[in-house]
Design a protein around this motif. Structure first.
Motif, PDB file in Angstrom:
ATOM      1  N   GLN A  22      36.196  34.869 -19.506  1.00 36.29           N
ATOM      2  CA  GLN A  22      35.384  35.696 -18.606  1.00 36.29           C
ATOM      3  C   GLN A  22      34.982  36.980 -19.318  1.00 36.29           C
ATOM      4  OE1 GLN A  22      36.991  36.496 -14.748  1.00 36.29           O
ATOM      5  NE2 GLN A  22      36.293  34.534 -13.947  1.00 36.29           N
ATOM      6  N   LEU A  46      38.737  46.564 -16.175  1.00 34.01           N
ATOM      7  CA  LEU A  46      38.362  45.149 -16.264  1.00 34.01           C
ATOM      8  C   LEU A  46      39.231  44.382 -17.256  1.00 34.01           C
ATOM      9  CD1 LEU A  46      34.529  45.562 -16.011  1.00 34.01           C
ATOM     10  CD2 LEU A  46      35.923  44.197 -14.474  1.00 34.01           C
ATOM     11  N   GLN A  49      42.189  42.920 -15.940  1.00 29.54           N
ATOM     12  CA  GLN A  49      41.954  41.711 -15.141  1.00 29.54           C
ATOM     13  C   GLN A  49      41.545  40.517 -16.010  1.00 29.54           C
ATOM     14  OE1 GLN A  49      39.614  42.331 -11.447  1.00 29.54           O
ATOM     15  NE2 GLN A  49      39.481  44.469 -12.086  1.00 29.54           N
ATOM     16  N   GLN A 315      31.361  39.485 -10.232  1.00 30.98           N
ATOM     17  CA  GLN A 315      31.955  39.887  -8.952  1.00 30.98           C
ATOM     18  C   GLN A 315      33.129  40.847  -9.185  1.00 30.98           C
ATOM     19  OE1 GLN A 315      31.234  38.682  -5.524  1.00 30.98           O
ATOM     20  NE2 GLN A 315      29.285  38.127  -6.448  1.00 30.98           N
ATOM     21  N   LYS A 316      33.935  40.536 -10.208  1.00 27.36           N
ATOM     22  CA  LYS A 316      35.061  41.424 -10.551  1.00 27.36           C
ATOM     23  C   LYS A 316      34.560  42.796 -10.990  1.00 27.36           C
ATOM     24  CE  LYS A 316      38.526  37.954 -11.896  1.00 27.36           C
ATOM     25  NZ  LYS A 316      39.304  37.398 -13.015  1.00 27.36           N
ATOM     26  N   ALA A 320      35.373  46.244  -9.133  1.00 26.73           N
ATOM     27  CA  ALA A 320      36.049  47.290  -9.925  1.00 26.73           C
ATOM     28  C   ALA A 320      35.296  48.620  -9.843  1.00 26.73           C
ATOM     29  CB  ALA A 320      36.175  46.843 -11.379  1.00 26.73           C
TER      30      ALA A 320
END
Length: 413
Positions: A22, A46, A49, A315-316, A320
Motif C-alpha cells: 500500500q 501513514l 499504518q 482512504q487511510k 489520517a
C-alpha cells in the motif's frame, strides 16, 4: 496451540506483503523548511499504518507549477493519489468527473459537523466530499523582529495603516530593510489582501472582490488601495524581485528586516529557526484588519484510482489528514489553525492560539472571507488577471488610476 501459531504465522506471511505494498503518491508544493517539517508529521502517521509515502514535490509557493504538473498526470490517465489544492481549483477538478467520493470516510470522521461551512464550500462538489482540508491559513498577518523594532524605536504595535507605515519608515531610517518582500505575483497579491481589508473594510472586500460589483471595484476606495500599495513598495529593498517568500521570512528572522506581510505559513519558518513568539518575534493582524480574517485552506483532493489497493491507501490518507491529533500536530508546526473546530488549542503557541480564536470569532461574525490572492475569493481565471494588474502596478508599470481600470476590466472578462 502450535498449529494455531503456525496458521497465524502463515496468514501473516500471506497478508503482510499486500499491506506493505500500500502506498500513496502525494503531489504538493510544500518544499520550504517549516512546510517540509509539517508534512513529515503526516508521512510518519501513514508509515505507522504500513502505507508508503511517495513524495512528488513541485517547487513554487503559490502552487501554479503544481497545477501544471497535475494536469499533465491526469490527462495521461495516471493521476496521483492526492494533490494539494486551493479553493476554486478544487471545484474545477470536481466538474471534470475525475475525483474520488470521500463521503463514507467523511461520515465516519464527522467532517460535516466539525469543518466550518466556509471551507466545505470548497471541499465538496455536488454534495460529495472530494477533498480533505488540512488547515485554515489566513493571509492578513504581520511578522516582526522584536529586536529590530526596538533598535528602530518602534515601541508599540501599529493599530492602523498609517501607524504601520510610520513604524516601517522608522525601521528603514535605522538602516534595516523595512518590509521583507518577495517579488512574485502571488506575494504581491497576498499583500493586496491585507491592504484591501484595511482600506475598505469587510463590506467593500466582499462587494468588490467576491461579488465583483462594478461600482465597488471602480471606486475611489480601490484607487486608495493602489496608492497604499505604492507606499509599501517604497519600503521594500531593491533586490526583492523573484525572491521566494521563505527567504523574505529569513530576512526578518535573521534581523536584516523589521516586518513581513505574509500568511501564517511564515510562522513555520520562525518556529523552524527556534524563534519564540512574543520574545523573538511578534505576530498580529495587519493594522486595520483586526476582527477580519482572509483565509485559504490547503486541501488534498483525492483522485479516482482504478487499483483497489491504492484506493484503500487513499482512504487511510484521507482519514489520517482529518484525525484531530494529526490536525493539532500538523498545524502547530505549519503555523495555521486546524480545519476541524473540535481540535484543542492546548499545544499551540501564542500565535497559534490567536489564529484559532480569530478564525472562530470571524466565522461567527461573518468576517471570515476567502483570500483574493489564494484562490478563495474568485475563480483562477479572474485571480490570475488580478495578479497581473497588481504586480504590474507594484513594479511601477501602471499608475493607480490605470490599475483600477484594468482591475474592473479583468473582473468583467
Amino acid at each position: 496451540m502450535k498449529k494455531q501459531l503456525i496458521a497465524a504465522a502463515v496468514a501473516a506471511a500471506i497478508t503482510l506483503p499486500a499491506a506493505a505494498q500500500q502506498s500513496v503518491e502525494v503531489l504538493h508544493w510544500w518544499t520550504a523548511g517549516g512546510e517540509a517539517a509539517a508534512l513529515n508529521v503526516l508521512k510518519g502517521n501513514l508509515e505507522k499504518q504500513g502505507v508508503k509515502w511517495n513524495d512528488m514535490p513541485v517547487a513554487g509557493g503559490g502552487g501554479e507549477a503544481a497545477m501544471t504538473a497535475v494536469r499533465a498526470r491526469v490527462t495521461s490517465g495516471n493521476p496521483p493519489t492526492a494533490v494539494q489544492m486551493l479553493g476554486f481549483d478544487i471545484q474545477d477538478w470536481g466538474k471534470q468527473g475525475v475525483v474520488a467520493d470521500m463521503n463514507e470516510i467523511a461520515a465516519k470522521g464527522d467532517w460535516d459537523k466539525t469543518v466550518p461551512l466556509a471551507l466545505q464550500k470548497f471541499s465538496k462538489h455536488n454534495g460529495k466530499w472530494i477533498a480533505a482540508p488540512v488547515n485554515i491559513h489566513s493571509t492578513n498577518w504581520i511578522w516582526a523582529n522584536k529586536d529590530v523594532l526596538a533598535k528602530a524605536g518602534v515601541t508599540a504595535e501599529p493599530k492602523s495603516f498609517d501607524e504601520f507605515i510610520a513604524a516601517a519608515e522608522k525601521v528603514q531610517k535605522a538602516g534595516f530593510v523595512a518590509i521583507a518582500h518577495g517579488g512574485q505575483p502571488w506575494q504581491e497579491a497576498t499583500v493586496f489582501d491585507s491592504v484591501v481589508l484595511s482600506t475598505g473594510g469587510i463590506d467593500y472586500y466582499k462587494k468588490a472582490f467576491i461579488d465583483l460589483d462594478p461600482k465597488a471595484l471602480n471606486s475611489p476606495t480601490t484607487e486608495k488601495v493602489f496608492a497604499r500599495m505604492g507606499q509599501i513598495r517604497k519600503l521594500v529593498d531593491k533586490d526583492f524581485s523573484g525572491r521566494d517568500w521563505n527567504v523574505a521570512s529569513g530576512m526578518v528572522i535573521s534581523g536584516k528586516a523589521g516586518f513581513q506581510i505574509m500568511g501564517d505559513w511564515a510562522k513555520g519558518e520562525f518556529v523552524n529557526a527556534k524563534k519564540v513568539p512574543g520574545k523573538d518575534f511578534a505576530c498580529y493582524r495587519f493594522p486595520g484588519t483586526q476582527g477580519n480574517v482572509a483565509f485559504n485552506t490547503d486541501q488534498f483532493v483525492m483522485f479516482k484510482l482504478a487499483d483497489a489497493n491504492k484506493a484503500a491507501a487513499q482512504q487511510k490518507l484521507a482519514a489520517a489528514i482529518m484525525e484531530p491529533g494529526f490536525q493539532s500536530a500538523f498545524n502547530v508546526v505549519k503555523g495555521s489553525a486546524p480545519a476541524r473546530t473540535d481540535v484543542s488549542d492546548a499545544a499551540f503557541d501564542d500565535c497559534g492560539k490567536k489564529a484559532i480564536k480569530d478564525v472562530a470569532e470571524a466565522s461567527k461574525a461573518g468576517t471570515l472571507v476567502g483570500s483574493i490572492a489564494h484562490g478563495h475569493a474568485v475563480p483562477a481565471s479572474i485571480k490570475n488577471a488580478f495578479y497581473d494588474v497588481i504586480t504590474r502596478h507594484f513594479n511601477g508599470q501602471i499608475d493607480d488610476k490605470k490599475a483600477v481600470a484594468e482591475l474592473v476590466s479583468a473582473a468583467k472578462n
